[in-house]
Design a protein around this motif. Structure first.
Motif, PDB file in Angstrom:
ATOM      1  N   GLU A  78      11.095  -0.411   6.265  1.00  0.00           N
ATOM      2  CA  GLU A  78      12.182   0.544   6.483  1.00  0.00           C
ATOM      3  C   GLU A  78      12.465   1.443   5.285  1.00  0.00           C
ATOM      4  O   GLU A  78      13.046   2.524   5.443  1.00  0.00           O
ATOM      5  N   ASP A  79      12.060   1.032   4.082  1.00  0.00           N
ATOM      6  CA  ASP A  79      12.323   1.847   2.895  1.00  0.00           C
ATOM      7  C   ASP A  79      11.055   2.500   2.352  1.00  0.00           C
ATOM      8  O   ASP A  79      11.028   2.965   1.218  1.00  0.00           O
ATOM      9  N   CYS A  80      10.011   2.561   3.174  1.00  0.00           N
ATOM     10  CA  CYS A  80       8.720   3.092   2.713  1.00  0.00           C
ATOM     11  C   CYS A  80       8.513   4.571   3.045  1.00  0.00           C
ATOM     12  O   CYS A  80       7.512   5.147   2.619  1.00  0.00           O
ATOM     13  N   PHE A  81       9.445   5.164   3.798  1.00  0.00           N
ATOM     14  CA  PHE A  81       9.249   6.534   4.258  1.00  0.00           C
ATOM     15  C   PHE A  81      10.426   7.416   3.871  1.00  0.00           C
ATOM     16  O   PHE A  81      11.573   6.976   3.872  1.00  0.00           O
ATOM     17  N   GLU A  82      10.101   8.651   3.561  1.00  0.00           N
ATOM     18  CA  GLU A  82      11.129   9.611   3.166  1.00  0.00           C
ATOM     19  C   GLU A  82      12.074   9.915   4.315  1.00  0.00           C
ATOM     20  O   GLU A  82      13.281  10.040   4.128  1.00  0.00           O
ATOM     21  N   ARG A  83      11.520  10.036   5.525  1.00  0.00           N
ATOM     22  CA  ARG A  83      12.342  10.320   6.689  1.00  0.00           C
ATOM     23  C   ARG A  83      11.587   9.979   7.960  1.00  0.00           C
ATOM     24  O   ARG A  83      10.361   9.820   7.952  1.00  0.00           O
ATOM     25  N   LEU A 104       0.825  -1.207   0.000  1.00  0.00           N
ATOM     26  CA  LEU A 104       0.000   0.000   0.000  1.00  0.00           C
ATOM     27  C   LEU A 104       0.861   1.261   0.000  1.00  0.00           C
ATOM     28  O   LEU A 104       0.644   2.190  -0.783  1.00  0.00           O
ATOM     29  N   LEU A 105       1.833   1.295   0.884  1.00  0.00           N
ATOM     30  CA  LEU A 105       2.682   2.480   1.012  1.00  0.00           C
ATOM     31  C   LEU A 105       3.517   2.713  -0.243  1.00  0.00           C
ATOM     32  O   LEU A 105       3.641   3.849  -0.721  1.00  0.00           O
ATOM     33  N   LEU A 106       4.091   1.644  -0.777  1.00  0.00           N
ATOM     34  CA  LEU A 106       4.943   1.792  -1.960  1.00  0.00           C
ATOM     35  C   LEU A 106       4.137   2.153  -3.201  1.00  0.00           C
ATOM     36  O   LEU A 106       4.692   2.708  -4.157  1.00  0.00           O
ATOM     37  N   SER A 107       2.843   1.863  -3.190  1.00  0.00           N
ATOM     38  CA  SER A 107       2.005   2.202  -4.350  1.00  0.00           C
ATOM     39  C   SER A 107       1.542   3.652  -4.331  1.00  0.00           C
ATOM     40  O   SER A 107       0.962   4.123  -5.302  1.00  0.00           O
ATOM     41  N   LEU A 108       1.806   4.358  -3.236  1.00  0.00           N
ATOM     42  CA  LEU A 108       1.378   5.748  -3.110  1.00  0.00           C
ATOM     43  C   LEU A 108       2.459   6.697  -3.620  1.00  0.00           C
ATOM     44  O   LEU A 108       3.557   6.750  -3.064  1.00  0.00           O
TER      45      LEU A 108
END
Length: 303
Positions: free
Chosen positions: A137-142, A108-112
């Motif tokens: 761990e790699d789904c957020f900018e910061r 879900l997160l990576l598709s946004l």
């Protein structure tokens, strides 16, 4: 305050950032990890600060109620300790294996195609370990954590640089006396800790992450945090319940329900919102529901 959006792909969209709380939002309260956090906090208060055992549970509730986190409250009423030591004790012994990888949320997160930022009162090590266990761990900018908003030196206590010497506590403030005499001429001491639910923390996050609150959706399990965010212009989502409250635009039983509640987020990518569906309940803002106070969530699991 001016906000610059470097993500040209979504600059003309209604939302250009998703701001997420971490604990009991990205993963559910039912994981049991928060109970372990509470236990470790109380042990720290007993073992490291020598607070009377019978007073510890009630003191935790009072400090969280008035200061947002137990750490912030302890520092406010006069306890001197190293914040790194506190976090190490509270989180260093957590059974992180209680958290399982969440490939559904990851997808879900990576598709946004929208910026995604974590905003937590916890320390950065805890945040990293939680996201690693969940596979996110790699789904957020910061990640904006305790250390991002609070200046500390290793081996020293955090000090409120804005407080005058007269404002800094020289002895412990009796918060029990304050609670027992609500109409007395007593003032709560301020805390040197910058954290949710206070506006200063949100304002710092907006500046640090270049966030325009009017184009940002904020996800949290704490109604107080959401109320502050709403006052400052954020669109708000209460995670962990399908009941709406004042200051809440959407309410999701689970973070997995995000696509049901906010399908427009995926329209930027031109995706078909019917491709994923979930069984959890969702509150949509066109329907008004009564507010139910989830007291067990309100006090027991935040630090």
């Amino acid at each position: 305050m001016e906000y610059k959006n470097e993500n040209k792909q979504v600059s003309n969209q209604k939302y250009d950032c998703l701001l997420f709380d971490l604990d009991d939002t990205i993963y559910p309260l039912t994981s049991g990890l928060s109970k372990e956090v509470t236990k470790n906090i109380q042990e720290y208060m007993l073992q490291k600060l020598c607070i009377e055992e019978a007073k510890v549970p009630e003191l935790c509730v009072s400090l969280y109620k008035f200061y947002g986190t137990t750490l912030a409250g302890l520092r406010a009423i006069g306890y001197q300790f190293d914040c790194d030591d506190f976090h190490s004790y509270v989180h260093g012994r957590l059974p992180y294996m209680m958290l399982k990888p969440d490939p559904v949320l990851r997808n879900l997160l990576l598709s946004l195609p929208i910026r995604k930022v974590i905003f937590t009162n916890a320390d950065k090590t805890h945040a990293a370990r939680v996201l690693s266990r969940l596979g996110l761990e790699d789904c957020f900018e910061r990640i904006i954590s305790f250390e991002t908003l609070n200046s500390t030196d290793k081996g020293t206590v955090l000090v409120d640089q804005d407080a005058s010497e007269s404002e800094r506590p020289t002895e412990l403030f009796d918060i029990d006396d304050y609670c027992s005499r609500p109409n007395a001429d007593l003032e709560l001491p301020r805390t040197p800790v910058v954290c949710k639910p206070f506006e200063e923390a949100f304002e710092q996050v907006f500046k640090i992450a270049n966030i325009n609150p009017r184009k940002t959706i904020f996800f949290d399990d704490s109604i107080r945090n959401l109320e502050t965010g709403k006052r400052l212009g954020l669109h708000t989502v209460w995670v962990g319940t399908s009941h709406r409250a004042e200051g809440v635009d959407y309410a999701l039983e689970s973070i997995h329900n995000i696509k049901e509640a906010l399908p427009e987020l995926w329209e930027v990518a031109g995706e078909n919102s019917e491709s994923i569906s979930y069984s959890g309940k969702v509150f949509l803002p066109s329907f008004q529901k009564n507010y139910h106070c989830l007291c067990n969530r309100y006090f027991c699991h935040h630090f």
